[in-house]
Design an enzyme around this catalytic site. Structure first.
Site, PDB file in Angstrom:
ATOM      1  N   LYS A 124       0.871  -1.187   0.000  1.00  0.00           N
ATOM      2  CA  LYS A 124       0.000   0.000   0.000  1.00  0.00           C
ATOM      3  C   LYS A 124       0.899   1.226   0.000  1.00  0.00           C
ATOM      4  O   LYS A 124       2.033   1.175   0.475  1.00  0.00           O
ATOM      5  CB  LYS A 124      -0.875   0.018   1.258  1.00  0.00           C
ATOM      6  CG  LYS A 124      -2.158   0.798   1.067  1.00  0.00           C
ATOM      7  CD  LYS A 124      -3.203  -0.064   0.382  1.00  0.00           C
ATOM      8  CE  LYS A 124      -4.401   0.729  -0.064  1.00  0.00           C
ATOM      9  NZ  LYS A 124      -5.496  -0.160  -0.496  1.00  0.00           N
ATOM     10  N   ASP A 164      -6.773   4.106  -4.893  1.00  0.00           N
ATOM     11  CA  ASP A 164      -7.471   3.908  -3.615  1.00  0.00           C
ATOM     12  C   ASP A 164      -8.201   5.231  -3.358  1.00  0.00           C
ATOM     13  O   ASP A 164      -8.408   6.006  -4.305  1.00  0.00           O
ATOM     14  CB  ASP A 164      -6.470   3.548  -2.495  1.00  0.00           C
ATOM     15  CG  ASP A 164      -7.145   3.016  -1.241  1.00  0.00           C
ATOM     16  OD1 ASP A 164      -7.494   1.838  -1.210  1.00  0.00           O
ATOM     17  OD2 ASP A 164      -7.358   3.801  -0.283  1.00  0.00           O
TER      18      ASP A 164
HETATM   19  O1  2IT Z   1      -7.929  -1.688  -1.356  1.00  0.00           O
HETATM   20  C1  2IT Z   1      -7.767  -2.163  -2.492  1.00  0.00           C
HETATM   21  O2  2IT Z   1      -7.870  -3.377  -2.706  1.00  0.00           O
HETATM   22  C2  2IT Z   1      -7.453  -1.244  -3.583  1.00  0.00           C
HETATM   23  N1  2IT Z   1      -7.382  -0.046  -3.329  1.00  0.00           N
HETATM   24  C3  2IT Z   1      -7.167  -1.763  -4.958  1.00  0.00           C
HETATM   25  C4  2IT Z   1      -5.754  -2.200  -5.063  1.00  0.00           C
HETATM   26  C5  2IT Z   1      -5.325  -2.642  -6.444  1.00  0.00           C
HETATM   27  O3  2IT Z   1      -4.128  -2.934  -6.574  1.00  0.00           O
HETATM   28  O4  2IT Z   1      -6.125  -2.682  -7.380  1.00  0.00           O
END
Ligand code: 2IT
Length: 446
Positions: A124, A164
């Protein structure tokens, strides 16, 4: 493994990181029993290793605003776990972003990605940059400055960021443009959520919300219920809320509420295509308020400073932010007859809210299972990029259906209690954990 001992140790090492500690505690409580049946996990110190990110990058992001003033924000990328594949997870731009928030999200992402059936590790990233009120040019300059620092630590086979909260197609475009310029690498696979003409996947914008509703359909079917004719309250009005509202409406439900930081819109007649389109326009306006929805559509009413959970509904879908539904909200929902709650946001419910729902034995499922369709479709975008092809919307959607069905089945397998009630929190945590733990065990002490 003793949850209390590990938590005490983590609290000492990471004081004040409340969201991170909350996320870890929930997982450890769910897996304790299963873990202790596997002495090989204990011996390899799987939990002690799994709760710490592999590495954290933190960097200064300096950019110039429209008035010519210099602004400085903090940027982060947390590469949490690579046991089952390259690091994968979104980037969050929000004024409250800090290490605790991104560690909780990266930790959750690791298990969520394991549930998708696809080979993706957990990560993240983000920044305390606040997109509210920023011009398009400011957003572009910030995204470019952010990527200027980050580019060297990511790549199509190492770490693949996505969107996100506060990061959608526009921001991914600006970051991708800068990545290419710096890396001199034109493989589209480095970010997901890209535009459809430059490596993006059909259905990716809808996938988090659509996948959530497919999951809810499975939960309901198992309980002998149907979403057709049900009333649904949704928090938020961004990309995830939009996808959820769109699919809920298509399946015959009435979306009676959407909300923003300013209050809730009571929408007794449900959504129309015009209303759904307007949700996207509201988000794109960067004002972060939902009130204009009720000015435009006069059959809807804006109630300031109230949450979506004050509206009577059958199904509650938190789609905005962590801990947005607390114990009091859960009690209010139950008193109003709610019989299903599913987290579409990550950790949308507080531990008190979850306990309240589970005590009442209503249907409840956690974000890492319900919202996994978003990252799963990112995984499908990576596959298409690696193969240099693009699939039709129907093909992506059918794969998404299959993935959500298998996540639901995994939750039922590991979460069914002796009385038949499915503890989806336990089921999701155990299923995700077992996959990551086995992979770590097989790869030795690294
Ligand atoms: O919380 C999540 O799963 C996302 N923000 C998507 C992450 C992604 O790599 O598509």
């Amino acid at each position: 493994m003793k949850v209390q001992t590990i938590m005490a140790d983590l609290e000492r090492k990471h004081p004040g990181e409340s969201e991170y500690l909350q996320a870890v505690q929930e997982v450890l409580e769910s897996i304790e029993e299963v873990y202790n049946l596997h002495p090989e996990f204990e011996k390899a110190k799987i939990v002690e290793r799994m709760v710490e990110p592999d590495r954290i990058f933190t960097f200064r992001v300096t950019w110039v605003d429209d008035r010519g003033e210099i602004q400085t924000n903090i940027g982060y990328r947390i590469q949490f776990n690579s046991a089952i594949g390259p690091y994968k997870g979104g980037i969050r731009f929000h004024k409250a972003v800090n290490v605790s928030m991104l560690k909780f999200l990266g930790f959750e992402q690791t298990f969520k990605n394991a549930l998708t059936t696809l080979p993706m590790g957990g990560a993240k990233g983000g920044s305390d940059f606040d997109p509210v009120g920023k011009s398009d040019a400011e957003i572009m300059r910030f995204c470019q400055a952010f990527m200027w620092e980050l580019w060297n630590n990511i790549g199509p086979d190492t770490d693949v960021p996505a969107g996100d909260v506060g990061v959608g197609g526009r921001e991914i475009g600006y970051m991708y443009g800068m990545y290419k310029k710096l890396a001199r690498e034109y493989n589209t696979g480095v970010l997901t959520g890209k535009g459809i003409n430059w490596g993006g996947s059909l259905i990716r914008p809808e996938a988090t919300g659509f996948g959530a509703l497919y999951f809810v359909e499975h939960m309901l079917a198992k309980a002998g219920k149907s979403i057709k004719g049900a009333t649904v309250a949704i928090s938020g009005f961004g990309n995830v809320a939009w996808g959820a509202a769109t699919k809920a409406t298509e399946l015959g439900a009435t979306v009676v509420a959407i909300s923003g930081p300013d209050g809730v819109v009571y929408n007794p007649n449900g959504m129309t295509q015009e209303k759904l389109d307007y949700m996207l326009a509201l988000r794109a306006s960067n004002r972060n308020i939902v009130a204009p929805f009720a000015e435009k559509f006069t059959d809807a009413t804006f109630i300031p400073n109230k949450k979506a959970w004050s509206i009577k509904c059958d199904i509650a879908l938190p789609c905005a932010f962590q801990n947005e539904l607390n114990g009091d909200d859960a009690a209010e929902l139950l008193a109003n007859g709610t019989w299903c709650a599913a987290e579409v946001s990550n950790m949308g419910c507080t531990p008190e809210a979850i306990a309240t729902f589970q005590k009442a034995e209503i249907l409840f499922a956690p974000g890492k299972a319900v919202n996994a369709g978003g990252v799963a479709t990112s995984g499908l975008e990576m596959t298409q990029n690696a193969m240099h092809i693009s699939w039709s919307a129907a093909e992506v959607d059918s794969k998404l259906h299959y993935i959500m069905e298998s996540i639901h089945a995994a939750c039922v397998k590991y979460g069914t209690q002796p009385d038949g009630y499915v503890n989806y929190v336990k089921g999701a945590n155990i299923a995700g954990f077992m996959k990551v733990a086995q992979a770590m065990l097989e790869q030795g002490i690294v």
